[in-house]
Design a protein around this motif. Structure first.
Motif, PDB file in Angstrom:
ATOM      1  N   ALA A   1     -17.726  73.603  90.074  1.00 14.19           N
ATOM      2  CA  ALA A   1     -17.515  73.088  90.909  1.00 14.19           C
ATOM      3  C   ALA A   1     -17.126  71.592  91.654  1.00 14.19           C
ATOM      4  CB  ALA A   1     -18.055  74.344  92.096  1.00 14.19           C
ATOM      5  N   PHE A   2     -15.354  71.498  92.103  1.00 15.46           N
ATOM      6  CA  PHE A   2     -15.327  70.100  92.976  1.00 15.46           C
ATOM      7  C   PHE A   2     -14.380  70.464  93.701  1.00 15.46           C
ATOM      8  CE2 PHE A   2     -15.537  70.059  88.219  1.00 15.46           C
ATOM      9  CZ  PHE A   2     -16.112  68.718  87.920  1.00 15.46           C
ATOM     10  N   ALA A   3     -14.320  69.499  94.946  1.00 12.88           N
ATOM     11  CA  ALA A   3     -13.761  69.045  96.163  1.00 12.88           C
ATOM     12  C   ALA A   3     -11.876  69.027  95.769  1.00 12.88           C
ATOM     13  CB  ALA A   3     -14.009  68.271  96.939  1.00 12.88           C
ATOM     14  N   ALA A   4     -11.267  69.554  96.295  1.00 18.95           N
ATOM     15  CA  ALA A   4      -9.955  69.832  96.615  1.00 18.95           C
ATOM     16  C   ALA A   4      -8.767  69.793  97.154  1.00 18.95           C
ATOM     17  CB  ALA A   4      -9.372  71.457  95.817  1.00 18.95           C
ATOM     18  N   PRO A   5      -7.793  69.106  97.510  1.00 18.78           N
ATOM     19  CA  PRO A   5      -6.986  69.377  98.585  1.00 18.78           C
ATOM     20  C   PRO A   5      -6.551  70.502  99.251  1.00 18.78           C
ATOM     21  CG  PRO A   5      -6.424  68.609  96.892  1.00 18.78           C
ATOM     22  CD  PRO A   5      -7.113  68.972  95.767  1.00 18.78           C
ATOM     23  N   ARG A   6      -6.321  70.527 100.450  1.00 13.38           N
ATOM     24  CA  ARG A   6      -6.488  71.603 101.087  1.00 13.38           C
ATOM     25  C   ARG A   6      -5.026  72.306 100.778  1.00 13.38           C
ATOM     26  NH1 ARG A   6      -8.456  73.614 105.763  1.00 13.38           N
ATOM     27  NH2 ARG A   6      -8.996  71.533 106.228  1.00 13.38           N
ATOM     28  N   SER A   7      -4.062  71.233 100.520  1.00 13.07           N
ATOM     29  CA  SER A   7      -1.877  71.458 100.097  1.00 13.07           C
ATOM     30  C   SER A   7      -1.652  71.886  98.964  1.00 13.07           C
ATOM     31  CB  SER A   7      -1.868  70.709 100.852  1.00 13.07           C
ATOM     32  OG  SER A   7      -1.762  69.296 100.028  1.00 13.07           O
ATOM     33  N   GLU A   8      -2.765  71.720  97.578  1.00 14.05           N
ATOM     34  CA  GLU A   8      -2.203  72.015  96.386  1.00 14.05           C
ATOM     35  C   GLU A   8      -3.901  72.249  95.235  1.00 14.05           C
ATOM     36  OE1 GLU A   8      -0.329  68.631  94.993  1.00 14.05           O
ATOM     37  OE2 GLU A   8      -1.602  66.506  95.266  1.00 14.05           O
ATOM     38  N   GLY A   9      -3.361  73.016  94.764  1.00 13.74           N
ATOM     39  CA  GLY A   9      -3.684  72.479  93.286  1.00 13.74           C
ATOM     40  C   GLY A   9      -4.365  71.973  92.335  1.00 13.74           C
ATOM     41  N   LEU A  10      -5.525  71.727  91.446  1.00 12.31           N
ATOM     42  CA  LEU A  10      -5.943  70.223  90.649  1.00 12.31           C
ATOM     43  C   LEU A  10      -5.522  71.464  89.685  1.00 12.31           C
ATOM     44  CD1 LEU A  10      -9.248  68.885  91.814  1.00 12.31           C
ATOM     45  CD2 LEU A  10      -6.750  68.473  91.959  1.00 12.31           C
ATOM     46  N   TRP A  11      -5.519  71.831  88.833  1.00 16.97           N
ATOM     47  CA  TRP A  11      -5.991  72.753  87.787  1.00 16.97           C
ATOM     48  C   TRP A  11      -4.897  72.737  86.463  1.00 16.97           C
ATOM     49  CZ3 TRP A  11      -8.657  73.399  83.663  1.00 16.97           C
ATOM     50  CH2 TRP A  11      -8.156  74.361  82.702  1.00 16.97           C
ATOM     51  N   PRO A  12      -3.434  72.277  86.489  1.00 15.94           N
ATOM     52  CA  PRO A  12      -2.591  71.587  86.287  1.00 15.94           C
ATOM     53  C   PRO A  12      -2.371  70.845  85.947  1.00 15.94           C
ATOM     54  CG  PRO A  12      -1.450  73.097  88.023  1.00 15.94           C
ATOM     55  CD  PRO A  12      -3.049  73.189  88.633  1.00 15.94           C
ATOM     56  N   GLU A  13      -2.441  69.858  86.769  1.00 15.84           N
ATOM     57  CA  GLU A  13      -3.217  67.978  86.226  1.00 15.84           C
ATOM     58  C   GLU A  13      -4.360  68.232  85.585  1.00 15.84           C
ATOM     59  OE1 GLU A  13      -3.337  64.026  88.020  1.00 15.84           O
ATOM     60  OE2 GLU A  13      -2.640  65.688  89.105  1.00 15.84           O
ATOM     61  N   ILE A  14      -4.969  69.163  85.717  1.00 20.36           N
ATOM     62  CA  ILE A  14      -6.477  68.272  84.798  1.00 20.36           C
ATOM     63  C   ILE A  14      -6.597  69.310  83.590  1.00 20.36           C
ATOM     64  CG2 ILE A  14      -8.974  69.294  84.756  1.00 20.36           C
ATOM     65  CD1 ILE A  14      -9.044  68.936  88.073  1.00 20.36           C
ATOM     66  N   ARG A  15      -5.868  70.359  83.404  1.00 22.66           N
ATOM     67  CA  ARG A  15      -5.273  70.905  82.819  1.00 22.66           C
ATOM     68  C   ARG A  15      -5.079  69.933  81.256  1.00 22.66           C
ATOM     69  NH1 ARG A  15      -2.897  75.268  84.313  1.00 22.66           N
ATOM     70  NH2 ARG A  15      -1.410  75.232  83.632  1.00 22.66           N
ATOM     71  N   GLU A  16      -3.883  69.524  82.066  1.00 22.45           N
ATOM     72  CA  GLU A  16      -3.615  68.653  80.941  1.00 22.45           C
ATOM     73  C   GLU A  16      -4.332  67.046  81.164  1.00 22.45           C
ATOM     74  OE1 GLU A  16      -0.951  66.514  78.924  1.00 22.45           O
ATOM     75  OE2 GLU A  16      -0.606  68.214  79.267  1.00 22.45           O
ATOM     76  N   GLN A  17      -4.571  66.957  81.485  1.00 24.44           N
ATOM     77  CA  GLN A  17      -5.606  65.506  81.352  1.00 24.44           C
ATOM     78  C   GLN A  17      -6.746  65.985  80.059  1.00 24.44           C
ATOM     79  OE1 GLN A  17      -7.186  64.424  84.647  1.00 24.44           O
ATOM     80  NE2 GLN A  17      -5.728  62.993  85.291  1.00 24.44           N
ATOM     81  N   ILE A  18      -7.493  67.395  80.439  1.00 24.40           N
ATOM     82  CA  ILE A  18      -8.182  68.104  79.642  1.00 24.40           C
ATOM     83  C   ILE A  18      -7.241  67.522  78.029  1.00 24.40           C
ATOM     84  CG2 ILE A  18      -9.558  69.616  78.533  1.00 24.40           C
ATOM     85  CD1 ILE A  18     -10.230  70.497  81.396  1.00 24.40           C
ATOM     86  N   ALA A  19      -6.551  67.851  77.544  1.00 26.47           N
ATOM     87  CA  ALA A  19      -5.475  68.579  76.281  1.00 26.47           C
ATOM     88  C   ALA A  19      -5.493  66.600  76.066  1.00 26.47           C
ATOM     89  CB  ALA A  19      -4.675  68.360  76.523  1.00 26.47           C
ATOM     90  N   GLU A  20      -5.111  65.570  76.511  1.00 28.14           N
ATOM     91  CA  GLU A  20      -5.079  64.663  76.353  1.00 28.14           C
ATOM     92  C   GLU A  20      -6.439  64.023  76.056  1.00 28.14           C
ATOM     93  OE1 GLU A  20      -3.239  62.057  79.375  1.00 28.14           O
ATOM     94  OE2 GLU A  20      -1.208  63.522  79.283  1.00 28.14           O
ATOM     95  N   SER A  21      -7.729  64.386  76.530  1.00 26.77           N
ATOM     96  CA  SER A  21      -8.749  64.080  76.279  1.00 26.77           C
ATOM     97  C   SER A  21      -8.923  64.764  74.910  1.00 26.77           C
ATOM     98  CB  SER A  21      -9.525  64.244  76.813  1.00 26.77           C
ATOM     99  OG  SER A  21     -11.371  63.586  76.910  1.00 26.77           O
TER     100      SER A  21
END
Length: 234
Positions: free
Chosen positions: A92-112
Motif C-alpha cells: 500500500a502506498f500514499a497517493a494524491p487526493r485528486s488523481e489515481g496512480l495506477w495508470p502511470e504505474i501500470r505503464e512503468q511496470i510494463a517498461e520495467s
C-alpha cells in the motif's frame, strides 16, 4: 492462518508461457467502495481483522502469510498471502487526493518488464485494468521458461494498493477467485500524516495472539525475509 518464512524460489507453476487473452476471462468491475478493497473509514469494526499497520487482513482457513523485510532498513515492505498453490503480494502506498496512480504505474511496470526481456499484456479483469507480465526465467530443470505474474492496482482515498498474483492465479481465473476475494476484503489504513505520493505506507508485525487463541493460532512468527519481486513500483 499460518505465518512462515518468505520463499526464496518461485513456485514451479510460475514458469509457464505468456497467457493469451482468452485464458484471462474479462468480467465486469464493480465500484471499489461497494466491493473493496476498503478504506479504514468504510469499516465499522476492526477486531476481526489481523492488524498489519497499513493493511488489515480478514483471517481465512488455509491462509498463510509471509512478511517481506528490506534488509538495509529491516522494515516490513510487503505482505504475501498464500492460498493453495497461488499467492498475491500486497503493498500500500500514499497517493494524491485528486488523481489515481495506477495508470502511470501500470505503464512503468510494463517498461520495467520489457527492459528485462519480458512481455506484457494489458487486460480488463475483475479488479479493473490489470497487467499480465512474463519475464524470462530458468525452470527447475535448467531449461528456459517464463515467470508469469498478474499485476492489479486499486486507487483509494489518498492511497494506492498494488497486488501481484503468482502461481495458477496469474493465468487462470478460476484459480484466482478466492485470492481475489481476499484481496477485495483488505482494508487500507492511510492515516492522517502527510506523505509524498508513492511512499510506502508502514506495515508492522502483527500482535501476538491472545492466550485463548493459542490453541488454534501459532504462538509467534518465524523471522521474515524479503521475497522475490519482479519489479518495483516505479
Amino acid at each position: 492462518m499460518l505465518f512462515g518464512r518468505s520463499r526464496k524460489t518461485q513456485r514451479e507453476s510460475d514458469e509457464v508461457l505468456t497467457p493469451s487473452a482468452e485464458e484471462i476471462e474479462v468480467q465486469d468491475t464493480e465500484g471499489r467502495a461497494e466491493s473493496g478493497p476498503f478504506d479504514a473509514s468504510e469499516v465499522e469494526e476492526r477486531e476481526s481483522y489481523l492488524d498489519l499497520g497499513a493493511v488489515l487482513i480478514a483471517p481465512r482457513q488455509g491462509l498463510e502469510l509471509r512478511l517481506e523485510v528490506e534488509e538495509s532498513s529491516q522494515r516490513v515492505i510487503a505482505v504475501t498471502m498464500d492460498l493453495g498453490e497461488s499467492s498475491v503480494q500486497v503493498q500500500a502506498f500514499a497517493a494524491p487526493r485528486s488523481e489515481g496512480l495506477w495508470p502511470e504505474i501500470r505503464e512503468q511496470i510494463a517498461e520495467s518488464v520489457r527492459s528485462q526481456g519480458g512481455q506484457t499484456e494489458e487486460l480488463e479483469g475483475t479488479l479493473g485494468a490489470e497487467l499480465i507480465a512474463s519475464v524470462p526465467a530458468e525452470t527447475p530443470d535448467g531449461s528456459p521458461g517464463y515467470r508469469v505474474a498478474r499485476f492489479v492496482g486499486v486507487d483509494g482515498p489518498r492511497w494506492f494498493l498494488r497486488g501481484v498474483f503468482s502461481g495458477p492465479a496469474a493465468i487462470q481465473r478460476d484459480a484466482a477467485s478466492e485470492l481475489e476475494e481476499l484481496f477485495r476484503s483488505l482494508v487500507v489504513v492511510r492515516g492522517d500524516s502527510p506523505m509524498p505520493p508513492r511512499e510506502l505506507l508502514p506495515l508492522t508485525m502483527p500482535k501476538a495472539p491472545q492466550e485463548d487463541e493459542a490453541a488454534e493460532e501459532p504462538s509467534g512468527l518465524q523471522a521474515p525475509e524479503r521475497g522475490p519481486e519482479i519489479t518495483e513500483i516505479g
